[in-house]
Design a protein around this motif. Structure first.
Motif, mmCIF file in Angstrom:
data_model
loop_
_atom_site.group_PDB
_atom_site.id
_atom_site.type_symbol
_atom_site.label_atom_id
_atom_site.label_comp_id
_atom_site.label_asym_id
_atom_site.label_seq_id
_atom_site.Cartn_x
_atom_site.Cartn_y
_atom_site.Cartn_z
ATOM 1 N N THR A 197 0.833 -1.223 0.000
ATOM 2 C CA THR A 197 0.000 0.000 0.000
ATOM 3 C C THR A 197 0.860 1.262 0.000
ATOM 4 N N LEU A 246 -6.028 5.415 -3.546
ATOM 5 C CA LEU A 246 -5.690 5.548 -2.122
ATOM 6 C C LEU A 246 -4.957 6.863 -1.920
ATOM 7 N N VAL A 273 -2.418 4.714 4.757
ATOM 8 C CA VAL A 273 -1.967 4.551 3.372
ATOM 9 C C VAL A 273 -0.496 4.934 3.237
#
Ligand code: CA
Length: 440
Positions: A197, A246, A273
């Protein structure tokens, strides 16, 4: 594959049936479109008793002085097998799956009336599938038509699911071993997702990392639709679109678990994130983690199913007051249930062959007592939508932390074993893992 756990379960069911017959069909195939099927999955009850994975199969158990397991399944069919793959056929299936008899599914309707005749009780899941209801009704009428030949139809029909639900609630060693493995794989998937991520990637890209990890370790499928929800999307409890970018400064909530050999795992992690929790994010996260710790401490044999929820609500409600999300007294907030604005679901559910597994949550009016071998999720959360009466720093912060707990034997320590513990969940552990691939 060792099929003895399945035959042991059949024997346990027949011991509880007394004298009677059980008819347990597997699930039908489901058309996705035109001539394409959804991936096939056996009915959970049928799987629990047979481990047999082909469609068009029925298990019949005849309980009495001696017990008999009879499997009806598809015939061998060399032409179809070229297109669709291997079929056991009755002879090989009987041997491999340890049944007393096996017959072609084509002979079922002819044999059903004969099998039902003179059995006092029929155990069947009436109402589950209309085609099967009609088939059973026809067979019962066929027996009744022979009453002058001294054949009696069963006087009583009972729901076989009720008895099987009770059995499924307490997992045997075979089930626990599979669920531990499913939990380990799913925890690895969450670690992989954390590593992958970063701002600018999309929710679906992270979902792809989860699916990769499930499949590469042998899970046949996700146990349910994966939730990969960035920022405010995490306030939607069943968000499955997973199509948004994101953003730096937001949290990502992932609720995902693999299904291994028909058993589910179910894990939720929430993490930043960009790899670092902000102050307000850390405040809400720590609150939910404290609630989860309190809930896990309440899981032990003889506690009830509700106890972990009660413990989590108490911590969450106090935290909502401390963070000024709510005002008033702790008792008042719990009494009025005003905490439900930010925590609207229960703290767990049974887990097993089904992600929301079979088994009653109450016995009569009382909440079910926990017993060693039960597996339940522990998943407190806090979901803060943007609103004028909520401190702006907390807007769109949504956190859930979910693990799978196996209730352990009394006196074995903490009361439960967290089989999903390999997915990091302290702020320090999450930030350390996420910094690994960010340096440089
Ligand atoms: Ca879940």
């Amino acid at each position: 594959m060792d099929f003895s756990p399945f035959s042991k379960r059949r024997t346990r069911l027949m011991e509880q049936m007394g004298r009677g017959i059980a008819v347990i069909p597997t699930a039908p195939e489901q058309v996705r479109n035109r001539d394409t099927q959804h991936p096939y999955r056996a009915d959970s009850y049928f799987h629990y008793l047979t481990g047999f994975g082909e469609p068009e199969a029925v298990l019949i158990l005849v309980a009495g002085v001696s017990h008999r397991s009879i499997l009806f399944c598809r015939d061998k069919d060399p032409d179809r097998e070229v297109w669709d793959g291997f079929r056991w056929g009755p002879d090989a299936a009987r041997e491999a799956y340890g049944c007393d008899e096996a017959h072609s599914i084509k002979t079922l309707d002819g044999k059903l009336a004969e099998l039902l005749a003179d059995q006092p009780t029929l155990w069947f899941s009436l109402g589950q599938e209309s085609g099967w209801d009609a088939r059973i009704a026809a067979a019962l009428n066929a027996v009744r038509a022979q009453e002058r030949a001294d054949k009696q139809a069963p006087a009583e029909i009972r729901d076989v699911r009720a008895t099987l639900d009770g059995m499924r609630l307490v997992k045997d060693d075979n089930e626990i071993a599979i669920m531990r493995r499913a939990a380990t794989i799913s925890a690895a998937a969450h670690r992989r997702a954390m590593r992958a991520t970063r701002p600018g990637r999309h929710e679906y890209e992270i979902e792809a990392e989860l699916l990769h990890e499930f499949r590469i370790h042998g899970c046949q499928a996700p146990a349910y639709s994966s939730i990969v929800a960035g920022g405010a999307n995490a306030c939607i409890l069943h968000y499955v679109m997973n199509n948004q970018p994101l953003k730096d400064g937001e949290l990502l909530l992932i609720d995902a678990g693999g299904e291994l050999d028909s058993y589910a795992s179910d894990i939720t992690r929430t993490f930043p994130v960009n790899g670092r929790f902000s102050g307000p994010q850390a405040d809400v996260y720590s609150l939910v983690l404290d609630a989860q710790t309190a809930a896990i401490a309440a899981i032990k044999p003889e506690a009830t199913f509700l106890d972990p929820h009660t413990a989590a609500v108490k911590v969450l409600a106090q935290g909502m007051l401390d963070l000024k999300l709510l005002h008033g007294s702790l008792d008042g907030v719990i009494e009025s249930e005003s905490y439900k604005r930010f925590y609207m679901h229960r703290t767990g559910h049974w887990l097993g062959l089904d992600v929301h597994d079979a088994g009653p949550y109450k016995s009569g009016e009382a909440w079910r007592q926990l017993l060693p071998g039960m597996i339940l999720t522990v998943e407190p959360g806090c979901y803060i939508r943007a609103a004028d009466d909520v401190p702006a720093a907390f807007h769109n912060i949504a956190v859930r932390i979910e693990d799978d707990a196996l209730v352990t034997e009394p006196g074995s320590g903490s009361g439960s074993e967290i089989i999903t513990h390999e997915a990091p969940k302290t702020i320090a552990d999450i930030e350390a893992l996420m910094s690994e691939n960010r340096n440089g």
